[in-house]
Design a protein around this motif. Structure first.
Motif, PDB file in Angstrom:
ATOM      1  N   ALA A   1      21.144  50.906  45.133  1.00  0.00           N
ATOM      2  CA  ALA A   1      20.330  49.846  45.722  1.00  0.00           C
ATOM      3  C   ALA A   1      19.463  50.368  46.863  1.00  0.00           C
ATOM      4  N   MET A   2      20.035  51.206  47.737  1.00  0.00           N
ATOM      5  CA  MET A   2      19.271  51.692  48.879  1.00  0.00           C
ATOM      6  C   MET A   2      18.202  52.695  48.451  1.00  0.00           C
ATOM      7  N   ARG A   3      18.499  53.512  47.494  1.00  0.00           N
ATOM      8  CA  ARG A   3      17.510  54.478  47.002  1.00  0.00           C
ATOM      9  C   ARG A   3      16.300  53.765  46.414  1.00  0.00           C
ATOM     10  N   MET A   4      16.530  52.622  45.766  1.00  0.00           N
ATOM     11  CA  MET A   4      15.445  51.918  45.098  1.00  0.00           C
ATOM     12  C   MET A   4      14.753  50.893  45.996  1.00  0.00           C
ATOM     13  N   ALA A   5      15.451  50.387  46.998  1.00  0.00           N
ATOM     14  CA  ALA A   5      14.887  49.293  47.801  1.00  0.00           C
ATOM     15  C   ALA A   5      14.086  49.774  49.003  1.00  0.00           C
ATOM     16  N   PHE A   6      14.425  50.949  49.558  1.00  0.00           N
ATOM     17  CA  PHE A   6      13.824  51.382  50.821  1.00  0.00           C
ATOM     18  C   PHE A   6      12.884  52.559  50.614  1.00  0.00           C
ATOM     19  N   ASP A   7      11.753  52.540  51.329  1.00  0.00           N
ATOM     20  CA  ASP A   7      10.824  53.659  51.301  1.00  0.00           C
ATOM     21  C   ASP A   7      11.401  54.872  52.003  1.00  0.00           C
ATOM     22  N   GLU A   8      12.186  54.656  53.051  1.00  0.00           N
ATOM     23  CA  GLU A   8      12.823  55.738  53.808  1.00  0.00           C
ATOM     24  C   GLU A   8      14.334  55.493  53.863  1.00  0.00           C
ATOM     25  N   PRO A   9      15.026  55.653  52.736  1.00  0.00           N
ATOM     26  CA  PRO A   9      16.464  55.328  52.739  1.00  0.00           C
ATOM     27  C   PRO A   9      17.287  56.208  53.664  1.00  0.00           C
ATOM     28  N   ALA A  10      16.908  57.476  53.853  1.00  0.00           N
ATOM     29  CA  ALA A  10      17.708  58.361  54.707  1.00  0.00           C
ATOM     30  C   ALA A  10      17.774  57.841  56.131  1.00  0.00           C
ATOM     31  N   ALA A  11      16.639  57.395  56.665  1.00  0.00           N
ATOM     32  CA  ALA A  11      16.624  56.872  58.035  1.00  0.00           C
ATOM     33  C   ALA A  11      17.513  55.646  58.159  1.00  0.00           C
ATOM     34  N   ARG A  12      17.474  54.775  57.151  1.00  0.00           N
ATOM     35  CA  ARG A  12      18.307  53.563  57.182  1.00  0.00           C
ATOM     36  C   ARG A  12      19.793  53.929  57.093  1.00  0.00           C
ATOM     37  N   ILE A  13      20.112  54.914  56.283  1.00  0.00           N
ATOM     38  CA  ILE A  13      21.509  55.307  56.122  1.00  0.00           C
ATOM     39  C   ILE A  13      22.042  55.970  57.396  1.00  0.00           C
ATOM     40  N   ILE A  14      21.223  56.804  58.041  1.00  0.00           N
ATOM     41  CA  ILE A  14      21.642  57.413  59.312  1.00  0.00           C
ATOM     42  C   ILE A  14      21.941  56.322  60.331  1.00  0.00           C
ATOM     43  N   GLU A  15      21.093  55.317  60.396  1.00  0.00           N
ATOM     44  CA  GLU A  15      21.305  54.193  61.315  1.00  0.00           C
ATOM     45  C   GLU A  15      22.613  53.474  60.999  1.00  0.00           C
ATOM     46  N   ARG A  16      22.879  53.260  59.731  1.00  0.00           N
ATOM     47  CA  ARG A  16      24.117  52.573  59.335  1.00  0.00           C
ATOM     48  C   ARG A  16      25.347  53.415  59.642  1.00  0.00           C
ATOM     49  N   LEU A  17      25.275  54.720  59.382  1.00  0.00           N
ATOM     50  CA  LEU A  17      26.411  55.593  59.692  1.00  0.00           C
ATOM     51  C   LEU A  17      26.735  55.570  61.185  1.00  0.00           C
ATOM     52  N   THR A  18      25.702  55.511  62.012  1.00  0.00           N
ATOM     53  CA  THR A  18      25.893  55.475  63.461  1.00  0.00           C
ATOM     54  C   THR A  18      26.565  54.169  63.885  1.00  0.00           C
ATOM     55  N   LYS A  19      26.091  53.047  63.363  1.00  0.00           N
ATOM     56  CA  LYS A  19      26.666  51.749  63.715  1.00  0.00           C
ATOM     57  C   LYS A  19      28.103  51.616  63.211  1.00  0.00           C
ATOM     58  N   ALA A  20      28.365  52.156  62.024  1.00  0.00           N
ATOM     59  CA  ALA A  20      29.695  52.020  61.426  1.00  0.00           C
ATOM     60  C   ALA A  20      30.765  52.748  62.221  1.00  0.00           C
ATOM     61  N   GLN A  21      30.368  53.715  63.050  1.00  0.00           N
ATOM     62  CA  GLN A  21      31.335  54.440  63.871  1.00  0.00           C
ATOM     63  C   GLN A  21      32.153  53.493  64.748  1.00  0.00           C
TER      64      GLN A  21
ATOM     65  N   ARG B   1      32.716  50.238  64.062  1.00  0.00           N
ATOM     66  CA  ARG B   1      33.227  49.092  63.326  1.00  0.00           C
ATOM     67  C   ARG B   1      34.745  49.065  63.392  1.00  0.00           C
ATOM     68  N   GLU B   2      35.290  47.898  63.586  1.00  0.00           N
ATOM     69  CA  GLU B   2      36.732  47.769  63.766  1.00  0.00           C
ATOM     70  C   GLU B   2      37.490  48.025  62.476  1.00  0.00           C
ATOM     71  N   ASN B   3      36.963  47.534  61.353  1.00  0.00           N
ATOM     72  CA  ASN B   3      37.670  47.646  60.080  1.00  0.00           C
ATOM     73  C   ASN B   3      36.823  48.436  59.087  1.00  0.00           C
ATOM     74  N   LEU B   4      37.441  49.459  58.492  1.00  0.00           N
ATOM     75  CA  LEU B   4      36.733  50.308  57.529  1.00  0.00           C
ATOM     76  C   LEU B   4      37.405  50.337  56.163  1.00  0.00           C
ATOM     77  N   VAL B   5      38.484  49.597  56.000  1.00  0.00           N
ATOM     78  CA  VAL B   5      39.306  49.676  54.791  1.00  0.00           C
ATOM     79  C   VAL B   5      38.474  49.589  53.519  1.00  0.00           C
ATOM     80  N   ARG B   6      37.519  48.674  53.487  1.00  0.00           N
ATOM     81  CA  ARG B   6      36.705  48.523  52.290  1.00  0.00           C
ATOM     82  C   ARG B   6      35.247  48.878  52.537  1.00  0.00           C
ATOM     83  N   SER B   7      34.772  48.609  53.730  1.00  0.00           N
ATOM     84  CA  SER B   7      33.347  48.802  54.007  1.00  0.00           C
ATOM     85  C   SER B   7      32.949  50.270  54.052  1.00  0.00           C
TER      86      SER B   7
END
Length: 426
Positions: free
Chosen positions: A216-236, A238-244
């Protein structure tokens, strides 16, 4: 004498007008969403799979009670209206973001309201579209429990892996890229050495939700790498990671492998871990322990935070024991469940199952909304905290409501405070 009836009639007309307006707005928004997703799928260079991703899509709008589709169905249940197709939401259809077989067609189903940002809206529709074609790709739809990623040291080494992946995705030269990829692999394999069973559990969820999110991210975003880096940073944080966790690891490893091993998708099959799929990687041999390499990514600080969190987690487990094992509860059997929940509010409850926050779940007995519910390890029981007050259609607390289907009732269990849903007629 006539003023009050006239006012009531005008009020009724206003409500009808508002309902018609809301319905029209929902149809228009759904049409825009369908067209946008189709445009994303038309970018052939972004298509990762040999099977067409876009196909039948449904948007469930609880406000209007409508299913809104992008195409007709072979059984003729849907009616063409303003460029889309509509039908009343069938009774008993579990409303969740998922793939569903309905009226002779396999659909990608999402529940309104949709994200406001166009690319995020595309991401959601395309994520569920992956699940629609997933059986054709020969990939299992298994959501294995991954409680270890909420515990130390599983969470510690997952966070360090994410930090290395973020560095790899941001790298501007091949040497820096390969160095960070090598570290990410080292941390992943070290986690698997420390935690027996972690590899198999993570693989199952990453091949399911992780690949769906990568697609989904590869097809939806023009710059998916930048969006994924941002998400990886925010997820650090996150209180619960069991499924997310799989929603972050999947896209990150997918983009890394796109750059590292161009043909990696041809090796994707049931049971293939990202460490296996990166077998084409050839990096410099580093004679260093995982801890030594982790120093580049803030190992000491991350470890300190996770050790402090571990003591807090022990207190949380004690609280869960008090709520779900000793307090008043309502127990509901699971046989054909359809559920939706907040993937950021999933908590492993060792030896008992998993607690899902913001849970909406349907089964033979009816539907429950707004619960923080414990689903047993064998997926046969849902337990929600009580005590609950009986309502006309079921029961409710200040946080959740339960609507029972015909032929079901709530009956006292074998201990004080336990109430079970029981079938009274067949």
């Amino acid at each position: 004498m006539h003023k009050r009836p006239i006012i009531m009639a005008l009020g009724g007309l206003l409500l009808v007008a508002m309902a018609v307006s809301a319905r029209g707005s929902s149809l228009a928004a759904s049409k825009v969403a369908f067209l946008s997703a189709a445009a994303a799928c038309a970018r052939i260079d972004r298509q990762p799979w040999p099977i067409e991703l876009c196909g039948p899509m449904l948007i469930a709008d609880r406000t209007s009670g409508l299913l809104i589709a992008n195409q007709a169905d072979p059984e003729g249940r849907l009616r063409a209206v303003d460029g889309v197709f509509t039908a009343a939401i069938p009774e008993g259809l579990g409303l969740a973001n998922t793939a569903v077989d309905l009226w002779g067609t396999r659909w990608a189903l999402v529940v309104a309201p949709l994200p406001q940002e166009a690319a995020e809206r595309d991401r959601l529709l395309l994520h569920e579209s992956f699940h629609r074609i997933q059986p054709q790709l020969g990939l299992p739809t298994i959501d294995a429990g991954n409680g270890h990623v909420d515990d130390h040291p599983g969470r510690l080494w997952l966070r360090l892996e994410w930090r290395a992946l973020a560095v790899a995705l941001a790298a501007e030269n091949d040497a820096a890229f390969r160095s960070a990829v090598g570290d990410a692999l080292l941390f992943r394999l070290h986690r698997y050495e420390l935690l027996p069973g972690a590899r198999e559990a993570e693989t199952a969820l990453e091949l399911n939700e992780g690949l769906a999110e990568y697609t989904a991210m590869r097809m939806a975003f023009d710059e998916p790498a930048a969006r994924i880096i941002e998400r990886l940073t925010k997820a650090q944080n996150r209180e619960n990671l069991v499924r997310s966790f799989a929603y972050e690891s999947g896209p990150a490893w997918g983009l890394v492998l796109d750059r590292l091993c161009a043909a990696w998708l041809g090796s994707v099959q049931a049971g293939a871990n990202f460490a296996d799929l990166a077998s084409c990687f050839v990096g410099s041999t580093v004679e260093a322990t995982p801890e030594a390499r982790a120093g580049r990514y803030g190992y000491a600080d991350v470890r300190q935070v996770e050790l402090a969190r571990e003591s807090e987690r022990r207190a949380l487990i004690a609280s869960l024991e008090e709520t779900y094992l000793g307090g008043p509860i309502v127990e509901l059997p699971l046989a054909a469940m359809s559920m939706q929940f907040d993937p950021n509010r999933v908590t492993a409850f060792p030896s008992h199952g998993t607690v899902y926050g913001g849970l909406t779940l349907s089964d033979h007995w009816g539907r429950i909304e707004g619960a923080d519910g414990l689903i047993s390890e064998d997926f046969t029981r849902l337990v929600v905290p009580g005590p609950a007050e009986k309502t006309e259609n079921g029961a409710a607390t200040s946080t959740w409501t339960l609507d029972l289907a015909a032929g079901w009732s709530l009956e006292p269990g074998e201990r004080p405070g336990l109430v079970r849903a029981v079938r009274t007629t067949r």
